[in-house]
Motif scaffolding. Sequence first.
Motif, PDB file in Angstrom:
ATOM      1  N   ALA A 178      35.279  28.534   4.301  1.00  0.00           N
ATOM      2  CA  ALA A 178      35.792  28.006   5.570  1.00  0.00           C
ATOM      3  C   ALA A 178      35.003  26.747   5.912  1.00  0.00           C
ATOM      4  O   ALA A 178      33.770  26.726   5.857  1.00  0.00           O
ATOM      5  N   VAL A 179      35.743  25.681   6.253  1.00  0.00           N
ATOM      6  CA  VAL A 179      35.134  24.401   6.630  1.00  0.00           C
ATOM      7  C   VAL A 179      35.563  24.091   8.063  1.00  0.00           C
ATOM      8  O   VAL A 179      36.763  24.146   8.374  1.00  0.00           O
ATOM      9  N   CYS A 180      34.584  23.816   8.895  1.00  0.00           N
ATOM     10  CA  CYS A 180      34.852  23.540  10.307  1.00  0.00           C
ATOM     11  C   CYS A 180      34.300  22.165  10.655  1.00  0.00           C
ATOM     12  O   CYS A 180      33.096  21.901  10.475  1.00  0.00           O
ATOM     13  N   PHE A 181      35.162  21.237  11.139  1.00  0.00           N
ATOM     14  CA  PHE A 181      34.758  19.885  11.552  1.00  0.00           C
ATOM     15  C   PHE A 181      34.553  19.870  13.064  1.00  0.00           C
ATOM     16  O   PHE A 181      35.491  20.140  13.824  1.00  0.00           O
ATOM     17  N   LEU A 182      33.336  19.556  13.471  1.00  0.00           N
ATOM     18  CA  LEU A 182      32.998  19.502  14.897  1.00  0.00           C
ATOM     19  C   LEU A 182      32.706  18.049  15.256  1.00  0.00           C
ATOM     20  O   LEU A 182      31.576  17.551  15.100  1.00  0.00           O
ATOM     21  N   ASN A 183      33.702  17.342  15.704  1.00  0.00           N
ATOM     22  CA  ASN A 183      33.583  15.918  15.992  1.00  0.00           C
ATOM     23  C   ASN A 183      33.720  15.682  17.490  1.00  0.00           C
ATOM     24  O   ASN A 183      34.622  16.235  18.140  1.00  0.00           O
ATOM     25  N   ASP A 184      32.843  14.898  18.042  1.00  0.00           N
ATOM     26  CA  ASP A 184      32.989  14.411  19.411  1.00  0.00           C
ATOM     27  C   ASP A 184      32.670  12.920  19.428  1.00  0.00           C
ATOM     28  O   ASP A 184      32.468  12.310  18.374  1.00  0.00           O
ATOM     29  N   TYR A 185      32.573  12.343  20.619  1.00  0.00           N
ATOM     30  CA  TYR A 185      32.395  10.887  20.699  1.00  0.00           C
ATOM     31  C   TYR A 185      31.007  10.436  20.263  1.00  0.00           C
ATOM     32  O   TYR A 185      30.781   9.261  20.002  1.00  0.00           O
ATOM     33  N   ARG A 186      30.068  11.432  20.110  1.00  0.00           N
ATOM     34  CA  ARG A 186      28.709  11.019  19.713  1.00  0.00           C
ATOM     35  C   ARG A 186      28.381  11.422  18.278  1.00  0.00           C
ATOM     36  O   ARG A 186      27.724  10.686  17.560  1.00  0.00           O
ATOM     37  N   ASN A 187      28.782  12.630  17.876  1.00  0.00           N
ATOM     38  CA  ASN A 187      28.347  13.159  16.574  1.00  0.00           C
ATOM     39  C   ASN A 187      29.550  13.625  15.742  1.00  0.00           C
ATOM     40  O   ASN A 187      30.591  14.003  16.278  1.00  0.00           O
ATOM     41  N   ALA A 188      29.370  13.617  14.443  1.00  0.00           N
ATOM     42  CA  ALA A 188      30.337  14.162  13.485  1.00  0.00           C
ATOM     43  C   ALA A 188      29.594  15.200  12.644  1.00  0.00           C
ATOM     44  O   ALA A 188      28.767  14.848  11.801  1.00  0.00           O
ATOM     45  N   ARG A 189      29.873  16.439  12.922  1.00  0.00           N
ATOM     46  CA  ARG A 189      29.171  17.517  12.245  1.00  0.00           C
ATOM     47  C   ARG A 189      30.175  18.401  11.481  1.00  0.00           C
ATOM     48  O   ARG A 189      31.317  18.563  11.911  1.00  0.00           O
ATOM     49  N   THR A 190      29.684  18.955  10.394  1.00  0.00           N
ATOM     50  CA  THR A 190      30.529  19.789   9.529  1.00  0.00           C
ATOM     51  C   THR A 190      29.783  21.076   9.190  1.00  0.00           C
ATOM     52  O   THR A 190      28.611  21.023   8.797  1.00  0.00           O
ATOM     53  N   VAL A 191      30.501  22.190   9.360  1.00  0.00           N
ATOM     54  CA  VAL A 191      29.942  23.495   9.005  1.00  0.00           C
ATOM     55  C   VAL A 191      30.760  24.059   7.839  1.00  0.00           C
ATOM     56  O   VAL A 191      31.979  24.176   7.926  1.00  0.00           O
ATOM     57  N   VAL A 192      30.055  24.398   6.779  1.00  0.00           N
ATOM     58  CA  VAL A 192      30.694  25.006   5.596  1.00  0.00           C
ATOM     59  C   VAL A 192      30.060  26.376   5.381  1.00  0.00           C
ATOM     60  O   VAL A 192      28.831  26.478   5.267  1.00  0.00           O
ATOM     61  N   VAL A 193      30.904  27.422   5.325  1.00  0.00           N
ATOM     62  CA  VAL A 193      30.424  28.784   5.075  1.00  0.00           C
ATOM     63  C   VAL A 193      31.268  29.391   3.950  1.00  0.00           C
ATOM     64  O   VAL A 193      32.504  29.382   4.017  1.00  0.00           O
ATOM     65  N   LEU A 194      30.581  29.874   2.937  1.00  0.00           N
ATOM     66  CA  LEU A 194      31.255  30.527   1.815  1.00  0.00           C
ATOM     67  C   LEU A 194      30.751  31.970   1.709  1.00  0.00           C
ATOM     68  O   LEU A 194      29.550  32.222   1.889  1.00  0.00           O
ATOM     69  N   ARG A 195      31.678  32.861   1.414  1.00  0.00           N
ATOM     70  CA  ARG A 195      31.298  34.277   1.237  1.00  0.00           C
ATOM     71  C   ARG A 195      31.441  34.652  -0.229  1.00  0.00           C
ATOM     72  O   ARG A 195      32.505  34.505  -0.830  1.00  0.00           O
ATOM     73  N   ASP A 196      30.357  35.138  -0.801  1.00  0.00           N
ATOM     74  CA  ASP A 196      30.339  35.554  -2.201  1.00  0.00           C
ATOM     75  C   ASP A 196      31.156  36.846  -2.349  1.00  0.00           C
ATOM     76  O   ASP A 196      30.851  37.864  -1.721  1.00  0.00           O
ATOM     77  N   MET A 197      32.208  36.805  -3.168  1.00  0.00           N
ATOM     78  CA  MET A 197      33.115  37.943  -3.313  1.00  0.00           C
ATOM     79  C   MET A 197      32.872  38.750  -4.577  1.00  0.00           C
ATOM     80  O   MET A 197      33.698  39.574  -4.961  1.00  0.00           O
ATOM     81  N   ARG A 198      31.716  38.560  -5.233  1.00  0.00           N
ATOM     82  CA  ARG A 198      31.471  39.302  -6.472  1.00  0.00           C
ATOM     83  C   ARG A 198      31.423  40.812  -6.217  1.00  0.00           C
ATOM     84  O   ARG A 198      32.018  41.605  -6.957  1.00  0.00           O
TER      85      ARG A 198
END
Length: 418
Positions: free
Chosen positions: A131-151
């Motif tokens: 899951a990739v979440c883009f958190l953008n506002d007028y000051r910052n551009a931040r990105t959160v990436v979370v992966l779940r290991d399915m082994r």
Amino acid sequence: MIAALRRKLALLLTGVLSAVILCTALAALIVSERQMEESEWVRLMAQVERVAQDVRIGNVLQASELGKMEAAGGLVISIADGGGPIPFRGGWRTPTERETLVSHALEAAEGADGGWQGTVTGEHGERYLAAVCFLNDYRNARTVVVLRDMREADAQRRVQRLLYAGIALAALAVVALFCWFFTGRAVRPIREAHETQNRFVSAASHELRTPLQVIRFNAEALKLEPPDPTPFIGQILKELTHMGRLSEDLLLLTAAPGQAGKGDPVEACVLIQRAVECHAAAAAQKGVRLRAARQEGTLPLVEGSEAMLQRAVNVLVDNAVCYTPAGGHIKVFAQRQGRNVALIVEDDGPGIAPEHRAHIFERFYRIEKSRTGRAHSGLGLSVARSIAASHGGKVTYAPVKPHGSRFSIVLPGVEGGD
């Protein structure tokens, strides 16, 4: 033929039931795996929302906290703020480099508006929910990436598939055994009927062979123009009469049950009196006393074919005369049994041995073949039982003490008797 029929029926039934079981098992497995996958997505999105919320409000996420979160959930977490990702070595080790997995997720999310969800495959074939979440506002551009290991989840899924397969195979084995057993019971009446038919045809052929041979021998003797052809002609006529009677019995035995239908009301005492009169001469010649006993009270009438019912009574009286030794007694009478009427033939002859009683109504069965000769084909009791059954009744046997036999034709009575 019957064995082949059983195999085909068992295969057909096994195939149908197996298809149902396999389809049911497959549907259950698909639903179970889908629920497992949805559960994993719910857990992943809960973690994504937690991290994204902290990033939105500006909380400082410590590396130790992220490490615990990763280790507890089998996660790979990456947070990018402004120019690049926040340095973090991670708390969950994966076969594929973390940077590579994050890069694959970002590439898949490129061009997405607000975020992206999907799966990422590692370099060793392992699977990750991403899951990739883009958190953008007028000051910052931040990105959160979370992966779940399915082994681990995929391993559980493989175990579940093996379990389902084992259960399905066991169920198929049970179904195959059940179908084989069930079809065996289902075709048993067919097998018995087939065997009975074969015995019937064989016995009938044997019974017809002897008179045909006698007719042939006498016809060949007539070709030699003997001085007196009368004995030969008489023997031919006698055998033809015997064959005609045998053919009639065979036709009657092969008739459908209930074929007699409804007829006129018949008095039981009339049937008894006629049977006694018909066999009186034969009984007297043998030295057997044959009498019709008087019935006290009134009897219901019986309904049906008078000729066929008379024939059934005659069969019982004829057998009694045949088997009762000289000096014996035969009593023929009728008796009310509730709403039924029983036409009874009772003698003080030798009776029937226990080992023969279960077979006396079988076609062509003779108790003492040497004594009956060809005067009796072994069809008499079968004919009587068939006639009684066609009139809604039955024929029963009971031993008489100290010796003797009692045969009864039990028929339903009708109103109007006197």
